[in-house]
Design an enzyme around this catalytic site. Structure first.
Site, PDB file in Angstrom:
ATOM      1  N   ASN A  57      22.308  20.423  31.119  1.00 39.11           N
ATOM      2  CA  ASN A  57      23.360  20.503  32.132  1.00 39.11           C
ATOM      3  C   ASN A  57      24.722  20.774  31.513  1.00 39.11           C
ATOM      4  O   ASN A  57      25.027  20.287  30.428  1.00 39.11           O
ATOM      5  CB  ASN A  57      23.465  19.169  32.860  1.00 39.11           C
ATOM      6  CG  ASN A  57      22.725  19.203  34.153  1.00 39.11           C
ATOM      7  OD1 ASN A  57      23.205  19.751  35.137  1.00 39.11           O
ATOM      8  ND2 ASN A  57      21.529  18.657  34.137  1.00 39.11           N
ATOM      9  N   GLY A 109      17.691  16.317  26.007  1.00 39.90           N
ATOM     10  CA  GLY A 109      17.879  17.720  26.380  1.00 39.90           C
ATOM     11  C   GLY A 109      18.246  17.875  27.845  1.00 39.90           C
ATOM     12  O   GLY A 109      18.121  18.955  28.423  1.00 39.90           O
ATOM     13  N   LYS A 110      18.711  16.779  28.488  1.00 40.44           N
ATOM     14  CA  LYS A 110      19.092  16.876  29.900  1.00 40.44           C
ATOM     15  C   LYS A 110      20.524  17.380  30.041  1.00 40.44           C
ATOM     16  O   LYS A 110      20.890  17.956  31.054  1.00 40.44           O
ATOM     17  CB  LYS A 110      18.972  15.504  30.578  1.00 40.44           C
ATOM     18  CG  LYS A 110      17.530  15.015  30.735  1.00 40.44           C
ATOM     19  CD  LYS A 110      17.493  13.584  31.260  1.00 40.44           C
ATOM     20  CE  LYS A 110      16.073  13.155  31.614  1.00 40.44           C
ATOM     21  NZ  LYS A 110      15.996  11.729  32.002  1.00 40.44           N
ATOM     22  N   VAL A 111      21.338  17.047  29.041  1.00 47.16           N
ATOM     23  CA  VAL A 111      22.750  17.437  29.065  1.00 47.16           C
ATOM     24  C   VAL A 111      23.054  18.212  27.794  1.00 47.16           C
ATOM     25  O   VAL A 111      22.641  17.799  26.697  1.00 47.16           O
ATOM     26  CB  VAL A 111      23.671  16.190  29.180  1.00 47.16           C
ATOM     27  CG1 VAL A 111      25.123  16.550  28.960  1.00 47.16           C
ATOM     28  CG2 VAL A 111      23.499  15.523  30.540  1.00 47.16           C
ATOM     29  N   ALA A 160      21.518  11.054  27.863  1.00 48.93           N
ATOM     30  CA  ALA A 160      20.779  12.199  28.415  1.00 48.93           C
ATOM     31  C   ALA A 160      20.780  13.389  27.456  1.00 48.93           C
ATOM     32  O   ALA A 160      19.886  14.233  27.511  1.00 48.93           O
ATOM     33  CB  ALA A 160      21.374  12.597  29.771  1.00 48.93           C
TER      34      ALA A 160
END
Ligand SMILES: NC(=O)c1ccc[n+]([C@@H]2O[C@H](COP(=O)([O-])OP(=O)(O)OC[C@H]3O[C@@H](n4cnc5c(N)ncnc54)[C@H](O)[C@@H]3O)[C@@H](O)[C@H]2O)c1
Length: 389
Positions: free
Chosen positions: A281, A309-311, A305
């Site tokens: 993100n 690898g979410k952010v 996060a």
């Protein structure tokens, strides 16, 4: 007296539903509120809210960034009258898709169907409420009849709609929104579900069985032998495809709960499962009362996060968590956004692009698979995968 605050006046039985009706509040872009946020909110969580407002209005909404923006909703927001903020944001193209608890969508239907929820007190006698058929969500009070009639509407809609086979929750909510507009003309002004259908905004639910909408779907299967069912795989792939297609991706998270993860898992689904590294993100805003120290997902920070690898690790300055009750912070946040020079965008109409986006996901996933075929050696020997276990 465990049911009322010390010294609070005792209310007579017949008064429970005499409080003012709760109406959907529509933000108008108040210049005074923008001034308060920019000049008065200078430290602590007030300053974090100011940061959230500016990240949203000055970065996420910039036309050249073309950010695909998700709103996730948990906590009793529609019962508290905050659905109007969501309606306004969708109408203005400031939110492209929504992931909500079923409870918020179910309680939104009361407004669409013209039932009244009342302002009340949290310090009441719940046994008396039970005897009088009054339902309480903290200080929001309404007759149990509202539940029964809303449930009856959902069951009638399911029969009338002829919906059959596996559906994503976006398809179900779209059909529901269309039906509401047909039966209650104009209700898209005061219903999130109807307004989303009108604006082409897909609404997903991360736990479809966990609400009265899910309860009535279960009835439809058991009592009518219907084969309509929610297919969570469709939801996962549609959300993933929407994220993949975003030039930039950003979210506004209200509360925490499963809608938060359902959105954030889109990026790991891309890199970890489909082999398409999207990069995480670009923007992350959370308004919550959940704390980080308990280790739960709801309180997890944008920094945590990053490790999943979410952010995107390069964008931490464009992430913020503000620890405030959403019923206070979200209307202020929306006033700021609506009053900003960027306060209106062309709607992305993602509801009508889902099939094409999922087809593109499939194509890119197949090509990633061709480039990186399944490993033959055991996973433990692969250091780059080991890092994410
Ligand atoms: N009839 C139904 O379909 C049904 C089903 C479940 C819940 N409910 C009702 O709906 C309400 C909402 O339930 P829900 O499933 O959306 O989630 P929830 O109320 O369980 O909240 C989930 C998350 O939001 C956070 N949160 C809650 N209120 C907040 C606030 N004011 N500010 C900031 N963060 C907040 C919580 O800490 C948690 O992370 C419940 O209070 C319940 O009364 C109705």
């Amino acid at each position: 007296m465990p049911h009322r605050a010390p010294g609070a006046p005792e209310r007579s039985r017949q008064n429970y539903l005499s409080g003012k009706p709760i109406r959907y509040y529509r933000p108008r872009g108040s210049a005074d509120i923008r001034h308060l946020i920019d000049e008065g909110f200078q430290a602590f969580n007030a300053a974090r809210l100011g940061e959230a407002c500016r990240i949203f209005a000055d970065k996420m909404l910039l036309p050249e960034h073309d950010t695909t923006i998700a709103l996730t909703i948990a906590g009793a927001m529609t019962p508290a009258g905050l659905g109007g903020c969501v309606v306004e944001m969708m109408e203005r193209g400031l939110i492209d898709f929504v992931i909500s608890t079923g409870a918020n969508l179910y309680h939104d239907l009361h407004y669409a169907l013209n039932f009244t929820l009342h302002r009340g007190s949290p310090f009441v006698n719940d046994v008396e409420l039970y005897e009088e058929g009054v339902i309480r969500i903290y200080d929001v009070l309404f007759p149990a009849k509202v539940l029964l009639e809303t449930d009856a509407y959902i069951r009638d809609f399911l029969v009338r709609s002829g919906l059959d086979g596996p559906l994503s929750t976006a398809e179900l909510h779209y059909a529901l929104g269309r039906d509401l507009m047909e039966r209650q003309p104009g209700c898209e002004q005061y219903s999130v579900v109807a307004a989303a259908a009108a604006a082409g905004v897909p609404i997903y639910t991360s736990s479809p069985g966990d609400s009265s909408i899910g309860m009535n779907l279960a009835y439809h299967e058991l009592m009518n032998g219907a084969r309509l069912m929610i297919d969570p795989n469709k939801d996962v792939n549609e959300v993933c495809a929407i994220i993949l297609a975003g030039k930039k991706n950003g979210c506004v998270i209200l509360g925490g709960g499963s809608p938060k993860n359902f959105y954030l898992q889109g990026q790991p689904t891309l890199w970890e499962v489909y082999g398409i590294p999207k990069g995480g993100n670009d923007y992350f805003i959370q308004i919550t009362t959940d704390q980080v120290v308990w280790g739960g997902l709801s309180g997890a920070t944008p920094a945590e996060a990053v490790s999943w690898g979410k952010v995107n690790p390069g964008v931490l300055p464009d992430t913020v968590v503000t620890y405030i009750d959403s019923t206070v912070a979200f209307p202020l946040f929306c006033e700021y956004a609506v009053g900003a020079p960027t306060g209106r965008r062309e709607r992305k109409q993602l509801m009508h692009k889902r099939d094409a986006l999922v087809a593109s996901l499939l194509e890119q996933a197949r090509s990633a698979r061709r480039e990186h075929p399944e490993p033959e050696e055991p996973l433990e020997t692969m250091p780059d995968l080991e890092r994410h276990r």
